[in-house]
Scaffold this motif. Sequence first.
Motif, PDB file in Angstrom:
ATOM      1  N   PRO A 223     -47.367 -18.665 -42.750  1.00 51.72           N
ATOM      2  CA  PRO A 223     -46.077 -19.365 -42.668  1.00 51.72           C
ATOM      3  C   PRO A 223     -44.909 -18.435 -42.985  1.00 51.72           C
ATOM      4  CG  PRO A 223     -47.654 -20.634 -43.921  1.00 51.72           C
ATOM      5  CD  PRO A 223     -48.291 -19.319 -43.643  1.00 51.72           C
ATOM      6  N   TYR A 224     -45.151 -17.510 -43.934  1.00 53.62           N
ATOM      7  CA  TYR A 224     -44.064 -16.608 -44.313  1.00 53.62           C
ATOM      8  C   TYR A 224     -43.660 -15.735 -43.136  1.00 53.62           C
ATOM      9  CZ  TYR A 224     -41.295 -12.994 -46.434  1.00 53.62           C
ATOM     10  OH  TYR A 224     -40.277 -12.138 -46.703  1.00 53.62           O
ATOM     11  N   VAL A 225     -44.663 -15.181 -42.449  1.00 50.40           N
ATOM     12  CA  VAL A 225     -44.385 -14.326 -41.293  1.00 50.40           C
ATOM     13  C   VAL A 225     -43.661 -15.119 -40.214  1.00 50.40           C
ATOM     14  CG1 VAL A 225     -45.454 -13.007 -39.414  1.00 50.40           C
ATOM     15  CG2 VAL A 225     -46.279 -12.718 -41.749  1.00 50.40           C
ATOM     16  N   SER A 226     -44.105 -16.381 -39.986  1.00 51.88           N
ATOM     17  CA  SER A 226     -43.457 -17.214 -38.980  1.00 51.88           C
ATOM     18  C   SER A 226     -41.994 -17.417 -39.313  1.00 51.88           C
ATOM     19  CB  SER A 226     -44.148 -18.564 -38.880  1.00 51.88           C
ATOM     20  OG  SER A 226     -45.451 -18.380 -38.418  1.00 51.88           O
ATOM     21  N   ALA A 227     -41.717 -17.699 -40.590  1.00 50.77           N
ATOM     22  CA  ALA A 227     -40.335 -17.921 -41.007  1.00 50.77           C
ATOM     23  C   ALA A 227     -39.512 -16.656 -40.772  1.00 50.77           C
ATOM     24  CB  ALA A 227     -40.280 -18.337 -42.470  1.00 50.77           C
ATOM     25  N   ALA A 228     -40.116 -15.500 -41.119  1.00 50.92           N
ATOM     26  CA  ALA A 228     -39.416 -14.227 -40.915  1.00 50.92           C
ATOM     27  C   ALA A 228     -39.118 -14.002 -39.442  1.00 50.92           C
ATOM     28  CB  ALA A 228     -40.256 -13.082 -41.475  1.00 50.92           C
ATOM     29  N   ASP A 229     -40.117 -14.317 -38.596  1.00 49.65           N
ATOM     30  CA  ASP A 229     -39.925 -14.177 -37.147  1.00 49.65           C
ATOM     31  C   ASP A 229     -38.784 -15.056 -36.663  1.00 49.65           C
ATOM     32  OD1 ASP A 229     -41.884 -12.349 -36.832  1.00 49.65           O
ATOM     33  OD2 ASP A 229     -43.406 -13.743 -36.066  1.00 49.65           O
ATOM     34  N   GLU A 230     -38.803 -16.283 -37.161  1.00 44.50           N
ATOM     35  CA  GLU A 230     -37.781 -17.248 -36.751  1.00 44.50           C
ATOM     36  C   GLU A 230     -36.389 -16.765 -37.169  1.00 44.50           C
ATOM     37  OE1 GLU A 230     -37.958 -20.495 -35.006  1.00 44.50           O
ATOM     38  OE2 GLU A 230     -39.583 -19.196 -34.328  1.00 44.50           O
ATOM     39  N   ILE A 231     -36.316 -16.277 -38.409  1.00 41.75           N
ATOM     40  CA  ILE A 231     -35.019 -15.801 -38.917  1.00 41.75           C
ATOM     41  C   ILE A 231     -34.524 -14.639 -38.054  1.00 41.75           C
ATOM     42  CG2 ILE A 231     -33.875 -14.638 -40.867  1.00 41.75           C
ATOM     43  CD1 ILE A 231     -35.763 -16.353 -42.694  1.00 41.75           C
ATOM     44  N   LYS A 232     -35.460 -13.773 -37.669  1.00 36.63           N
ATOM     45  CA  LYS A 232     -35.112 -12.630 -36.820  1.00 36.63           C
ATOM     46  C   LYS A 232     -34.518 -13.103 -35.483  1.00 36.63           C
ATOM     47  CE  LYS A 232     -37.224  -8.593 -34.916  1.00 36.63           C
ATOM     48  NZ  LYS A 232     -38.492  -8.308 -34.284  1.00 36.63           N
ATOM     49  N   LYS A 233     -35.117 -14.149 -34.948  1.00 34.65           N
ATOM     50  CA  LYS A 233     -34.621 -14.685 -33.671  1.00 34.65           C
ATOM     51  C   LYS A 233     -33.204 -15.235 -33.824  1.00 34.65           C
ATOM     52  CE  LYS A 233     -39.165 -15.789 -31.958  1.00 34.65           C
ATOM     53  NZ  LYS A 233     -40.160 -16.856 -31.999  1.00 34.65           N
ATOM     54  N   TYR A 234     -32.986 -15.967 -34.947  1.00 33.02           N
ATOM     55  CA  TYR A 234     -31.639 -16.521 -35.158  1.00 33.02           C
ATOM     56  C   TYR A 234     -30.623 -15.415 -35.416  1.00 33.02           C
ATOM     57  CZ  TYR A 234     -33.414 -21.231 -34.879  1.00 33.02           C
ATOM     58  OH  TYR A 234     -33.969 -22.386 -34.408  1.00 33.02           O
ATOM     59  N   LYS A 235     -31.094 -14.315 -36.027  1.00 33.21           N
ATOM     60  CA  LYS A 235     -30.204 -13.164 -36.244  1.00 33.21           C
ATOM     61  C   LYS A 235     -29.778 -12.591 -34.886  1.00 33.21           C
ATOM     62  CE  LYS A 235     -28.220  -9.923 -38.839  1.00 33.21           C
ATOM     63  NZ  LYS A 235     -27.693  -9.064 -37.792  1.00 33.21           N
ATOM     64  N   GLU A 236     -30.722 -12.530 -33.950  1.00 30.98           N
ATOM     65  CA  GLU A 236     -30.403 -12.049 -32.602  1.00 30.98           C
ATOM     66  C   GLU A 236     -29.369 -12.941 -31.939  1.00 30.98           C
ATOM     67  OE1 GLU A 236     -33.672 -11.229 -29.862  1.00 30.98           O
ATOM     68  OE2 GLU A 236     -34.827 -10.392 -31.513  1.00 30.98           O
ATOM     69  N   LEU A 237     -29.558 -14.255 -32.115  1.00 26.14           N
ATOM     70  CA  LEU A 237     -28.608 -15.219 -31.543  1.00 26.14           C
ATOM     71  C   LEU A 237     -27.224 -15.027 -32.156  1.00 26.14           C
ATOM     72  CD1 LEU A 237     -30.686 -18.533 -31.440  1.00 26.14           C
ATOM     73  CD2 LEU A 237     -29.973 -17.140 -29.499  1.00 26.14           C
ATOM     74  N   LEU A 238     -27.213 -14.777 -33.458  1.00 25.10           N
ATOM     75  CA  LEU A 238     -25.951 -14.549 -34.168  1.00 25.10           C
ATOM     76  C   LEU A 238     -25.272 -13.300 -33.608  1.00 25.10           C
ATOM     77  CD1 LEU A 238     -23.993 -15.101 -36.606  1.00 25.10           C
ATOM     78  CD2 LEU A 238     -25.485 -13.621 -37.953  1.00 25.10           C
ATOM     79  N   ASP A 239     -26.064 -12.223 -33.455  1.00 24.05           N
ATOM     80  CA  ASP A 239     -25.517 -10.947 -32.982  1.00 24.05           C
ATOM     81  C   ASP A 239     -24.946 -11.049 -31.576  1.00 24.05           C
ATOM     82  OD1 ASP A 239     -26.173  -9.831 -35.375  1.00 24.05           O
ATOM     83  OD2 ASP A 239     -28.020  -8.865 -34.676  1.00 24.05           O
ATOM     84  N   MET A 240     -25.567 -11.914 -30.749  1.00 20.62           N
ATOM     85  CA  MET A 240     -25.032 -12.028 -29.388  1.00 20.62           C
ATOM     86  C   MET A 240     -23.965 -13.116 -29.273  1.00 20.62           C
ATOM     87  SD  MET A 240     -28.451 -13.282 -27.413  1.00 20.62           S
ATOM     88  CE  MET A 240     -27.625 -13.370 -25.817  1.00 20.62           C
ATOM     89  N   GLY A 241     -23.630 -13.693 -30.418  1.00 18.46           N
ATOM     90  CA  GLY A 241     -22.512 -14.639 -30.433  1.00 18.46           C
ATOM     91  C   GLY A 241     -22.864 -16.051 -29.975  1.00 18.46           C
ATOM     92  N   ALA A 242     -24.182 -16.333 -29.865  1.00 14.32           N
ATOM     93  CA  ALA A 242     -24.595 -17.652 -29.393  1.00 14.32           C
ATOM     94  C   ALA A 242     -24.511 -18.708 -30.502  1.00 14.32           C
ATOM     95  CB  ALA A 242     -26.016 -17.602 -28.837  1.00 14.32           C
ATOM     96  N   ILE A 243     -24.594 -18.270 -31.758  1.00 12.33           N
ATOM     97  CA  ILE A 243     -24.433 -19.195 -32.885  1.00 12.33           C
ATOM     98  C   ILE A 243     -23.444 -18.595 -33.890  1.00 12.33           C
ATOM     99  CG2 ILE A 243     -26.732 -20.239 -32.650  1.00 12.33           C
ATOM    100  CD1 ILE A 243     -27.664 -18.499 -35.024  1.00 12.33           C
TER     101      ILE A 243
END
Length: 258
Positions: A223-243
Motif C-alpha cells: 500500500p505504501y508503494v501504491s500511495a507513493a506512485d499515486e502521489i508521483k502521478k499527482y505531482k506530474e499533474l501539478l507540474d503540467m498545470g492540470a491541477i
Amino acid sequence: MGLLGKKESCPICGGKLNMFKTKIKGGISICEKCAFDINMSKNMLQFHDVDAIKEHLKYRQENRAIFETFQPTQEVKSGNFFIRVDAYKKLWYHFVEKNPKNPPVYRFDEIADYEILEDGESIAKGGLGRAVAGGILFGGVGSIVGAATGGKKSKSVIREMKLRISLTNKYNNQILVDLVPPGIAAKQGLVLYNSYKKVENEFKSLLDFMCNQATPISPEASPYVSAADEIKKYKELLDMGAISPEEYEAKKKQLLAQ
Ligand SMILES: [Zn+2]
C-alpha cells in the motif's frame, strides 16, 4: 399498422410504436426514443436483434452515468475535433459537436496504440499495446512510451495529417480522423506548416500522457508503494498545470492517510 390494425409496442421499452419507428434485425420495429438512445446508424441497426439492442442500451446508459461525472482536466482540439481528458479518473472521450450529449467514454488503458500520419506515413507512434508487443512489459513507464516513439522525420510538405487510435473497447476498435483539412499543401517554413506541427505535438503529448498514466498498479505492490506512485502521478499533474497546488496537497494528504 393502419388505424384499424392491432396496437404494436416497442420490444425494448414496451412503449407504443408510432410512425417514427425504426427497423432492427428480422424486420422488428423499435420506438423512436430507443433508436435515439442507442445512437447507432440504421445500417448497423439491421444487424442487431432485440437482445443485442438491449445490451447496447445498457452500455449507453452506463456510459451516460460515467459521462455525467466526467471532470475535464485537459483538452486538445483541431478544427471541430476535440479530445477531452479526466486525469483523475483516467478517462477520455473525443467529439466534434460543441456540446456532446453522451459520447463514448474510454479508459486510458483502452488505448492499444496510436499513430499520427503525415500523407499516409507514420511520424509519431505510442501506446500500451505496442510496448507489450515489443516485449517491454514491466519496464519503466516513461521508457515504454519513449521506446515506442519512432524517430521518423517529418515531411517537408504536408497535405494530410491523420490521427489513428486503436482501442481495446468492445464497441469501437478504431478512431481515424483528419487533424487538418486534407488537400492543402503546407510547406516547411510557412505559418500553416508550423500550425500543423503544433497540432501534431499537442495531440501526441496528450496521448503519451494518457498512455503513461494508464499503467495498472501491480497487485503485489505494498500500500505504501501504491500511495507513493499515486502521489508521483499527482505531482506530474501539478507540474503540467492540470491541477492546482491546493488540489495536489489535498490529494497527497488523503493518500498518505490511507
Ligand atoms: Zn422503445
